[in-house]
Scaffold this active site. Structure first.
Site, PDB file in Angstrom:
ATOM      1  N   GLY A 112     -32.366   4.997  16.243  1.00  0.00           N
ATOM      2  CA  GLY A 112     -31.550   5.548  15.158  1.00  0.00           C
ATOM      3  C   GLY A 112     -32.395   5.993  13.977  1.00  0.00           C
ATOM      4  NE  ARG A 137     -38.184  -3.618  18.731  1.00  0.00           N
ATOM      5  CZ  ARG A 137     -36.913  -3.318  18.905  1.00  0.00           C
ATOM      6  NH1 ARG A 137     -35.999  -4.262  18.923  1.00  0.00           N
ATOM      7  NH2 ARG A 137     -36.540  -2.066  19.034  1.00  0.00           N
ATOM      8  CE  LYS A 139     -22.792   6.786  22.135  1.00  0.00           C
ATOM      9  NZ  LYS A 139     -24.181   6.475  22.190  1.00  0.00           N
ATOM     10  N   GLY A 192     -33.908   4.364  22.747  1.00  0.00           N
ATOM     11  CA  GLY A 192     -34.018   3.248  23.693  1.00  0.00           C
ATOM     12  C   GLY A 192     -34.042   3.665  25.157  1.00  0.00           C
TER      13      GLY A 192
HETATM   14  P1  AMP Z   1     -26.938   8.166  24.265  1.00  0.00           P
HETATM   15  O1  AMP Z   1     -26.708   6.797  23.730  1.00  0.00           O
HETATM   16  O2  AMP Z   1     -26.097   9.214  23.622  1.00  0.00           O
HETATM   17  O3  AMP Z   1     -28.415   8.545  24.285  1.00  0.00           O
HETATM   18  O4  AMP Z   1     -26.468   8.148  25.778  1.00  0.00           O
HETATM   19  C1  AMP Z   1     -27.099   7.361  26.764  1.00  0.00           C
HETATM   20  C2  AMP Z   1     -26.139   7.117  27.873  1.00  0.00           C
HETATM   21  O5  AMP Z   1     -25.724   8.352  28.422  1.00  0.00           O
HETATM   22  C3  AMP Z   1     -26.748   6.337  29.027  1.00  0.00           C
HETATM   23  O6  AMP Z   1     -26.107   5.096  29.112  1.00  0.00           O
HETATM   24  C4  AMP Z   1     -26.493   7.199  30.249  1.00  0.00           C
HETATM   25  O7  AMP Z   1     -26.043   6.458  31.355  1.00  0.00           O
HETATM   26  C5  AMP Z   1     -25.392   8.124  29.776  1.00  0.00           C
HETATM   27  N1  AMP Z   1     -25.386   9.399  30.514  1.00  0.00           N
HETATM   28  C6  AMP Z   1     -26.405  10.241  30.690  1.00  0.00           C
HETATM   29  N2  AMP Z   1     -26.045  11.277  31.456  1.00  0.00           N
HETATM   30  C7  AMP Z   1     -24.753  11.092  31.786  1.00  0.00           C
HETATM   31  C8  AMP Z   1     -23.800  11.831  32.562  1.00  0.00           C
HETATM   32  N3  AMP Z   1     -24.151  12.986  33.146  1.00  0.00           N
HETATM   33  N4  AMP Z   1     -22.544  11.351  32.644  1.00  0.00           N
HETATM   34  C9  AMP Z   1     -22.198  10.189  32.043  1.00  0.00           C
HETATM   35  N5  AMP Z   1     -23.036   9.447  31.302  1.00  0.00           N
HETATM   36  C10 AMP Z   1     -24.310   9.885  31.178  1.00  0.00           C
END
Ligand code: AMP
Length: 401
Positions: free
Chosen positions: A376, A36, A200, A353
């Site tokens: 974000g 960065r 999410k 990220g």
């Molecule tokens: P996000 O912040 O919504 O992009 O989610 C990222 C997180 O989702 C990461 O820490 C991953 O470990 C988790 N993740 C991805 N696939 C799965 C899954 N099938 N089950 C549980 N967690 C997951």
């Protein structure tokens, strides 16, 4: 939207406030990755070639308005000084003592770095008096902190208002981000594949809805795939599911159908017994997940399917991992998707990220057209939400200031 860029500002001997994102990973005061800082150098150097009266400001971590030595910008100042061959004066008390007198005495080989903006609760509160102090004696406001543009913080929004509109500009990094992200919604080349993952649904729903107007296919992996599979009636075992988000997921499916966008969900999975790096695991061949198991990565057939779509695309946007990629047993889906995006000859953009770190782990960053620095902020930009930090830099405004 039209913004003044650095090239349009007359910087000669003027004083400049430059908001950067120097939020680098630090352990015990040692910088773990200075990407960065290096990424900010072209903007800094361009300014320094025209004026030495430069004040740089950034946040670091989340000290929540409290002075915390672990979040001091001191190591960053030292690194900047090495890279720029200049003295970097770290200023602490700018909230009480405006820096205008310091600025007037600044030597030609010196620049000012303000200590962590978030040591002051006024920063995140968007305080106007705080911004007035930051900008005292400053002629020009430049923002090059793309990752924070979605926040109406004092240094991002109020500080810009302290100078006339024609004295505000975006830096080179923001210019690059906007150029790349805007190509995902204007004059897009098809086939256009959108890849969404992570956990999410809520964070990504706006982007999915907005980009469904432009793309041909939506590939869904990661934990969010299981909510989509469940509403389609497939057994998902103990997989992560957001039951309260079922209506949102249904709205995506309905909109995709109306717009003739193909939705691709996993057709096989790597499953574990529990959310644990050492959990027993197996490949489940088929969409349905047996009772007692949870889907933690996309399986080999899904990888091949996703690869074939990605490689034959003219435009790709990827956000969110395909599985729990932090654990090697469940990382393959994300790494293979990163490779496929790297091999795609079309216009490719990766944001967020986790997907960016999968791209780095797969050594694919150099082969991707644009790796967005702001998770974000890039999602907010792509869902069409107004970004306070950008609106305040528009050449013509439909709002105050
Ligand atoms: P996000 O912040 O919504 O992009 O989610 C990222 C997180 O989702 C990461 O820490 C991953 O470990 C988790 N993740 C991805 N696939 C799965 C899954 N099938 N089950 C549980 N967690 C997951």
């Amino acid at each position: 939207m039209d913004f003044s860029t650095l090239l349009q500002l007359d910087l000669t001997n003027r004083s400049v406030f430059l908001r950067l994102d120097l939020n680098v990973p630090l352990i015990d005061g040692v910088i773990q990755d200075d990407t960065r800082i290096r990424a900010a150098l072209p903007t800094i150097q361009y300014i320094l070639e025209r004026t030495h009266k430069l004040v740089i400001a950034s946040h670091l971590g989340r000290p929540k308005g409290v002075v915390t030595s672990a979040y001091s910008l001191e190591p960053i100042g030292r690194r900047l000084s090495e890279l720029l061959h200049r003295d970097v004066l770290l200023v602490h008390d700018y909230a009480e003592e405006p820096i205008d007198s310091l600025l007037s005495q600044l030597g030609k080989n010196q620049l000012i770095l303000l200590e962590n903006l978030r040591f002051h609760p006024e920063e995140t509160a968007g305080s106007e008096p705080f911004a007035k102090n930051l900008m005292k004696g400053i002629h020009l406001y430049v923002n090059d902190a793309f990752g924070t543009l979605h926040r109406a913080h004092s240094s991002i929004y109020e500080a810009a208002l302290e100078v006339p509109r024609e004295n505000r500009a975006i830096g080179f990094l923001i210019e690059k981000e906007i150029a790349a992200l805007s190509q995902l919604t204007t004059d897009v080349r098809r086939p256009y594949t959108l890849i969404m993952g992570g956990s999410k649904v809520e964070d990504k729903i706006g982007v999915m809805l907005h980009l469904l107007e432009h793309c041909n296919r939506l590939l869904i992996g990661g934990a969010m795939a299981y909510t989509f599979l469940e509403i389609q009636g497939f057994p998902i075992g103990n997989s992560f599911v957001e039951r309260e988000k079922r209506a949102l997921c249904q709205s995506i499916l309905d909109m995709a159908q109306a717009r003739k966008v193909e939705i691709c969900l996993p057709i096989d999975h790597v499953c574990g017994k529990s959310l644990d790096p050492e959990t027993p695991h197996q490949v489940v061949d088929g969409i349905a997940i047996p009772a007692g198991w949870m889907g933690l990565d996309i399986g080999p057939k899904t990888i091949r399917l996703f690869e074939s779509y990605i490689i034959n695309s003219s435009t790709v946007f990827w956000n969110g991992p395909m599985g729990v990629f932090e654990w090697p047993t469940f990382a393959k889906g994300s790494l293979k998707v990163a490779e496929a995006v790297g091999r795609c000859m079309g216009f490719t953009v990766v944001g967020g990220g986790d997907s960016v770190s999968a791209v780095n782990q797969a050594h694919m960053a150099a082969r991707i057209r644009h790796v967005s620095t702001g998770g974000g902020a890039s999602l907010a930009y792509l869902e069409g939400s107004p970004l306070p930090g950008l609106r305040v830099l528009e050449k013509r405004a439909d709002h105050g200031g």
